[in-house]
Design a protein around this motif. Structure first.
Motif: not given
Length: 157
Positions: A11-35
């Motif tokens: 979630m910290r990574q997602v929040m950092e990504l969101a800060c790249q779009n301060l007007r619309r800070p909706f951000a998402a990542i997809v994670v493969d939990p296997v690796n």
């Protein structure tokens, strides 16, 4: 590793990504939990295309980046509870888990417009489609990001 700590780290990574779009800070990542690999990321791009919400952008990128993905094992992390359109896309994709920060109720209180149907209700009503929802991870920090963005919007900046 404690799953809650792992969720908080992603979630910290997602929040950092969101800060790249301060007007619309909706951000998402997809994670493969296997690796533990982040296979894609997405920022809200609805200013170019109204259906390009962060979750759908991240899914589109995952399709490009992964050959024959095991969607059920993937986890999608997002700064806010997915709206009806986004959770429907997630369900159709087959992603097994969604972890989010801010709730739709908080977004409504802050002044964001949306369709007032919780993601859990969409998941519950889905026939032969399933997804685990984990909400409230780094919630107060995500809420602060959305509150700051709404202040910018109201100030016309």
């Amino acid at each position: 590793m404690d799953p809650e700590i792992e969720h908080a780290d992603y979630m910290r990574q997602v929040m950092e990504l969101a800060c790249q779009n301060l007007r619309r800070p909706f951000a998402a990542i997809v994670v493969d939990p296997v690796n533990g690999e982040v296979v894609s990321e997405g920022l809200n791009k609805n200013y170019h295309n109204p259906i390009m919400h962060a979750e759908l952008v991240a899914i589109t990128e995952a399709v490009k980046n992964c050959e024959d993905p095991d969607w059920k094992s993937f986890v999608l992390y997002t700064t806010a509870e997915p709206n009806v359109m986004a959770i429907s896309g997630i369900l159709w994709t087959g992603i097994g888990k969604v972890v989010y920060g801010s709730s739709l109720a908080t977004l409504r209180e802050l002044g964001y417009r949306h369709i007032e149907i919780p993601a859990a209700e969409v998941v519950e009503r889905a026939v032969d489609l399933d997804c685990e929802l984990v909400g409230g991870i780094r919630e107060s920090e995500c809420d602060e990001i959305f509150a700051a963005a709404m202040k910018l919007e109201k100030a016309g900046l």
